[in-house]
Design an enzyme around this catalytic site. Structure first.
Site, PDB file in Angstrom:
ATOM      1  N   LYS A  29     -97.232  70.366  93.039  1.00 39.34           N
ATOM      2  CA  LYS A  29     -97.436  69.703  91.761  1.00 39.34           C
ATOM      3  C   LYS A  29     -98.510  68.645  91.921  1.00 39.34           C
ATOM      4  CE  LYS A  29     -93.222  68.180  91.105  1.00 39.34           C
ATOM      5  NZ  LYS A  29     -92.038  67.453  90.639  1.00 39.34           N
ATOM      6  N   LYS A  87     -92.844  77.117  87.520  1.00 41.58           N
ATOM      7  CA  LYS A  87     -92.070  76.130  86.763  1.00 41.58           C
ATOM      8  C   LYS A  87     -92.875  75.628  85.567  1.00 41.58           C
ATOM      9  CE  LYS A  87     -90.491  72.871  89.360  1.00 41.58           C
ATOM     10  NZ  LYS A  87     -90.597  71.862  90.450  1.00 41.58           N
TER      11      LYS A  87
END
Length: 251
Positions: A29, A87
């Site tokens: 991320k 995600k």
């Protein structure tokens, strides 16, 4: 319970590699772009190449707006770059119908390219602060869209934690609803070692951490350290043993 660790750079991912025996999923991320900020495709590829082949890599697509086509393309990009878990933070979806619309596009885009990839519909424990879909709506959204997992994180990283917004009994309901729908249940959001007893008891499948394994406990200024990953995993394993013993004693 699987341990998901979130490095923000290739350098941090290499520190995760040093602790590979203690973790299950490496999550890519970019924290400076949000709770589930998306990193660059080449960073995902580099981390995928650096991590042992048997360890899956997950990648966040971002705290996304209600733009199903845009999000589907981004999700495909993450899969092409080597991520096994995709995600999606449903930040800009204000109704379950919008969230299902986004996630259906993601599922089709990802599964057409890689059928064995796992799609994760991610919401926020502090949804009331940003106006997106409520936490307990996530399992149904994930199920209706064909996703593989439902996840909760925190949107605003101001020191508040998962259980500050969604207490353990509500998280337990989230996990129950996910499992009834045949989904994995993932929980994150400034999770600390002190939360592991509750997370184990309610049957969480995946716990996601960053700050808890960074020096100084600081997800932004600190860096992931292998010895902190090992210590966190040892606590996870201890709670798992204690919980199993308690269940056996009660039966």
């Amino acid at each position: 319970m699987l341990l998901l660790i979130s490095p923000e750079s290739v350098e941090e991912a290499l520190d995760c590699v040093k602790a590979a025996e203690h973790l299950d999923i490496v999550d890519v991320k970019k924290p400076d772009e949000g709770s589930l900020g998306a990193n660059f495709p080449w960073v995902i590829r580099e981390i995928r190449d650096a991590v042992p082949a048997e360890k899956p890599v997950s990648a966040t697509v971002g705290d996304v707006p209600y733009k199903p086509g845009t999000v589907a393309q981004a999700a495909l990009g993450a899969a092409v770059s080597g991520a096994t878990y995709i995600k999606v933070g449903l930040y800009g979806c204000t109704t379950p119908e919008q969230a299902v619309d986004v996630m259906r596009g993601v599922v089709r885009a990802v599964k057409d390219y890689r059928p064995d990839a796992l799609v994760v519909a991610s919401g926020y424990a502090d949804a009331h602060r940003i106006g997106c879909v409520s936490p307990l709506a996530l399992p149904d959204i994930a199920h209706r869209s064909g996703s593989d997992a439902a996840m909760l994180d925190t949107a605003i990283k101001d020191g508040s934690r998962l259980f500050d917004h969604v207490p353990p009994e509500v998280c337990s309901e989230f996990v129950r609803l996910a499992h009834e729908a045949g989904l994995l249940a993932a929980l994150a959001g400034s999770v600390k070692a002190a939360d592991l007893a509750a997370l184990t008891r309610i049957g969480t499948d995946i716990v996601g951490v960053r700050g808890a394994v960074c020096e100084g406990g600081d997800r932004n200024a600190g860096r992931i350290r292998p010895h902190l990953v090992a210590a966190f995993r040892a606590e996870m394993d201890r709670h798992a043993r204690e919980h199993a013993a308690a269940v056996a004693a009660a039966s």
